[in-house]
Enzyme design. Structure first.
Site, mmCIF file in Angstrom:
data_model
loop_
_atom_site.group_PDB
_atom_site.id
_atom_site.type_symbol
_atom_site.label_atom_id
_atom_site.label_comp_id
_atom_site.label_asym_id
_atom_site.label_seq_id
_atom_site.Cartn_x
_atom_site.Cartn_y
_atom_site.Cartn_z
ATOM 1 N N ASP A 54 -9.545 6.169 4.270
ATOM 2 C CA ASP A 54 -8.668 5.286 3.855
ATOM 3 C C ASP A 54 -8.196 5.744 2.394
ATOM 4 O O ASP A 54 -8.955 6.047 1.463
ATOM 5 C CB ASP A 54 -9.328 3.744 3.725
ATOM 6 C CG ASP A 54 -8.322 3.007 3.272
ATOM 7 O OD1 ASP A 54 -7.876 2.017 3.951
ATOM 8 O OD2 ASP A 54 -8.039 2.769 1.800
ATOM 9 N N TYR A 85 -3.180 6.410 -4.774
ATOM 10 C CA TYR A 85 -4.660 6.943 -5.194
ATOM 11 C C TYR A 85 -4.318 8.403 -5.751
ATOM 12 O O TYR A 85 -5.124 9.095 -6.552
ATOM 13 C CB TYR A 85 -5.403 6.991 -4.206
ATOM 14 C CG TYR A 85 -5.739 5.771 -3.609
ATOM 15 C CD1 TYR A 85 -5.681 4.534 -3.979
ATOM 16 C CD2 TYR A 85 -6.712 5.593 -2.523
ATOM 17 C CE1 TYR A 85 -5.860 3.416 -3.534
ATOM 18 C CE2 TYR A 85 -7.012 4.201 -1.786
ATOM 19 C CZ TYR A 85 -6.753 3.227 -2.184
ATOM 20 O OH TYR A 85 -7.112 2.154 -1.577
ATOM 21 N N LYS A 105 -1.148 3.900 2.308
ATOM 22 C CA LYS A 105 -0.331 2.687 1.896
ATOM 23 C C LYS A 105 0.780 3.160 1.188
ATOM 24 O O LYS A 105 0.941 3.920 0.475
ATOM 25 C CB LYS A 105 -1.604 1.885 1.112
ATOM 26 C CG LYS A 105 -2.731 1.819 1.725
ATOM 27 C CD LYS A 105 -3.753 0.900 0.957
ATOM 28 C CE LYS A 105 -5.238 1.132 1.573
ATOM 29 N NZ LYS A 105 -5.985 2.060 0.816
ATOM 30 N N HIS A 114 0.657 -1.865 0.344
ATOM 31 C CA HIS A 114 -0.481 -1.958 -0.587
ATOM 32 C C HIS A 114 -0.802 -3.332 -1.226
ATOM 33 O O HIS A 114 -1.896 -3.701 -1.287
ATOM 34 C CB HIS A 114 -0.385 -0.847 -1.740
ATOM 35 C CG HIS A 114 -1.704 -0.449 -2.273
ATOM 36 N ND1 HIS A 114 -1.711 1.086 -2.428
ATOM 37 C CD2 HIS A 114 -2.836 -0.859 -2.242
ATOM 38 C CE1 HIS A 114 -3.104 1.192 -2.842
ATOM 39 N NE2 HIS A 114 -3.820 0.035 -2.809
#
Ligand code: A2P
Length: 270
Positions: free
Chosen positions: A45, A50, A75, A108
């Protein structure tokens, strides 16, 4: 570990996913992902936000594991609430990961992180229509949301065609999000739980430790197992190989009494 949940469209999703939030891009994310894959994880994931998709993708490619045995989630950044922004962001994630398709693409959050709780219902509908296009085109095998509460879900479901396959929310002992989880279940939306250890906040909990001792397991393992007992998909994360291994070694069953005792624990992590 390769046990799966089945999404409402029939797609299988490995029951434990490796979370990569806060793992810096470069060797940290590469090594952690590679370790997780070597230890048997098949579900990773990540998110554009990120900043580590390229490292994750590289580790996945280098693992040599056939693509169809892997499940990769990424996401759409929470700030993106326009169709063109969503298309661009998906292409960027696709290029970063370089793994062909995505398995699960999530919004997200219903609102930008800088303005949590603000109303972006129209924007969410607009980007969801792009998600439906990407899904129809096979660019992503399933679509979902993250951090959506019941009101957010109700609005989206009322105005779009494809029901999200998953809703990823912050979920751990003492923070079981009962209303959202029940709504998800009613609509055949898989609940995924991020921060199953409360970002480490549960690790010192003495009541969980007492239960863990009975099973000869760690607090982390009981905390992760608890999600599975509730049919919530855990997404633990760690950069420590021994912990990455332990977090997936949860093939035991908590007794109904112990589950009830854990149900009764309150959130002491905030
Ligand atoms: P580390 O990366 O040093 O192992 P969450 O998944 O709830 O967000 O929690 C992640 C945090 O918990 C990380 O700081 C991680 O640290 C730590 N952690 C993950 N797994 C374990 C474990 N099995 N035992 C102890 N700490 C863990």
């Amino acid at each position: 570990l390769i046990d799966t949940f089945t999404l409402s469209n029939g797609l299988h999703i490995p029951k434990i996913g490796f979370g990569t939030w806060q793992i810096p891009s470069g060797s940290d994310a590469y090594d952690a992902t590679k370790t997780a894959l070597d230890l048997g994880y098949r579900h990773i994931d990540t998110a554009l936000a990120y900043g580590n998709e390229a490292s994750v993708g590289e580790a996945v490619r280098d693992s040599g594991i056939p693509r169809d045995e892997l499940f990769i989630t990424t996401k759409l950044p929470a700030e993106v609430k326009t169709a063109s922004g969503a298309r661009d962001a998906f292409e960027e994630s696709s290029r970063n990961l370089d793994l062909g398709h995505v398995d699960l693409y999530l919004i997200h959050a219903p609102w930008p992180w800088s303005d949590m709780g603000s109303d972006h219902r129209d924007g969410n509908v607009e980007v969801w229509k792009v998600f439906e296009e990407l899904y129809d085109a096979g660019r992503t095998k399933s679509v979902g949301v993250s951090n959506f509460a019941v009101a957010d879900l109700e609005d989206l479901l009322g105005r779009t065609d494809v029901v999200p396959h998953a809703n990823q929310i912050r979920w751990f002992i003492g923070n079981t999000q009962d209303e959202t989880t029940a709504f998800d279940r009613e609509h055949d939306i898989l609940t995924e739980g991020y921060s199953p250890l409360a970002t480490g906040g549960l690790l010192e909990n003495e009541q969980i430790a007492e239960i863990a001792a009975k099973y000869d397991k760690s607090v982390a393992q009981v905390a992760i197992r608890y999600l599975l007992e509730k049919d919530v998909l855990p997404l633990p994360k760690s950069t420590t190989p021994s912990r990455i291994a332990a977090n997936a070694d949860v093939d035991f069953v908590l007794s109904a009494d112990d589950v009830a005792a854990l149900d009764a624990l309150e959130d002491t992590t905030n």
